[in-house]
Design an enzyme around this catalytic site. Structure first.
Site, short mmCIF file in Angstrom:
data_model
loop_
_atom_site.label_atom_id
_atom_site.label_comp_id
_atom_site.label_asym_id
_atom_site.label_seq_id
_atom_site.Cartn_x
_atom_site.Cartn_y
_atom_site.Cartn_z
N HIS A 103 -22.62 -1.43 15.51
CA HIS A 103 -22.87 -2.53 16.22
C HIS A 103 -23.36 -3.92 15.60
O HIS A 103 -23.30 -3.69 14.25
CB HIS A 103 -24.36 -2.26 17.10
CG HIS A 103 -25.49 -1.95 16.03
ND1 HIS A 103 -25.95 -0.81 15.53
CD2 HIS A 103 -26.33 -2.72 15.44
CE1 HIS A 103 -26.75 -0.76 14.98
NE2 HIS A 103 -27.23 -1.63 14.86
N GLU A 154 -17.28 -16.21 20.92
CA GLU A 154 -15.76 -16.39 20.66
C GLU A 154 -14.85 -15.71 21.80
O GLU A 154 -15.14 -14.40 21.66
CB GLU A 154 -15.27 -16.41 19.43
CG GLU A 154 -13.81 -16.93 19.39
CD GLU A 154 -13.15 -16.74 18.01
OE1 GLU A 154 -12.20 -17.38 17.57
OE2 GLU A 154 -13.69 -15.63 17.13
N GLU A 192 -26.83 -5.11 19.64
CA GLU A 192 -28.12 -4.44 19.54
C GLU A 192 -28.95 -5.53 19.80
O GLU A 192 -28.93 -6.56 19.16
CB GLU A 192 -28.53 -3.75 18.29
CG GLU A 192 -30.13 -3.53 18.27
CD GLU A 192 -30.40 -2.85 16.79
OE1 GLU A 192 -31.39 -3.37 16.45
OE2 GLU A 192 -29.75 -2.17 16.23
N HIS A 234 -20.37 -15.54 14.86
CA HIS A 234 -20.16 -15.23 16.13
C HIS A 234 -19.88 -13.94 16.33
O HIS A 234 -19.28 -13.32 15.52
CB HIS A 234 -19.21 -16.14 16.89
CG HIS A 234 -17.64 -16.16 16.06
ND1 HIS A 234 -17.31 -16.99 14.99
CD2 HIS A 234 -16.90 -15.31 16.24
CE1 HIS A 234 -16.25 -16.45 14.62
NE2 HIS A 234 -15.69 -15.50 15.45
#
Length: 129
Positions: free
Chosen positions: A5, A122, A56, A74
């Protein structure tokens, strides 16, 4: 090994969950409060955590806002129709900060949106085989 994550600290958890689920179409996979630590964790994503990387969202109860650091870049999400995706985000109140088009010095079609805390996401147009 695999990527599990990406963690983002958010000032308003409900607002962040709404953005990632309703605007970007992810699912809320799990959420848990930690009263002794005064924080809540919520995990969102497009698939199960056992199969795909997720985000998360960390909400520290005593912090209402964070300054974005200059080390964060990003999150990237592939889409099969970047133009329709940006229009859907805009229609749901999301902010498109870079319209779809070829990346500078390349041909990959990209766009950027921001979540309610200012984190950049993005979109990358899926390449046809």
């Amino acid at each position: 090994m695999r990527l599990l994550h990406t963690m983002l600290r958010v000032g308003n958890l409900d607002r962040a969950i709404t953005f990632y689920t309703e605007v970007l179409g992810m699912r809320l996979l799990r959420q848990r409060e930690y009263p002794d630590g005064r924080f809540t964790l919520a995990f969102v994503g497009y698939g199960d955590e056992s199969d795909t990387a997720v985000i998360e969202l960390t909400h520290n109860w005593d912090t209402g806002k964070y300054e974005l650091g200059n080390g964060y870049g990003h999150i990237a999400i592939e889409t099969d129709d970047i133009y329709a995706t940006c229009e859907a985000v805009r229609a749901k109140g999301g902010r498109v900060t870079r319209e779809p088009g070829p990346m500078k010095h390349g041909t990959t079609v990209i766009a950027f949106v921001e979540d309610p805390d200012g984190y950049k996401i993005e979109f990358i147009q899926q390449r046809t085989q």
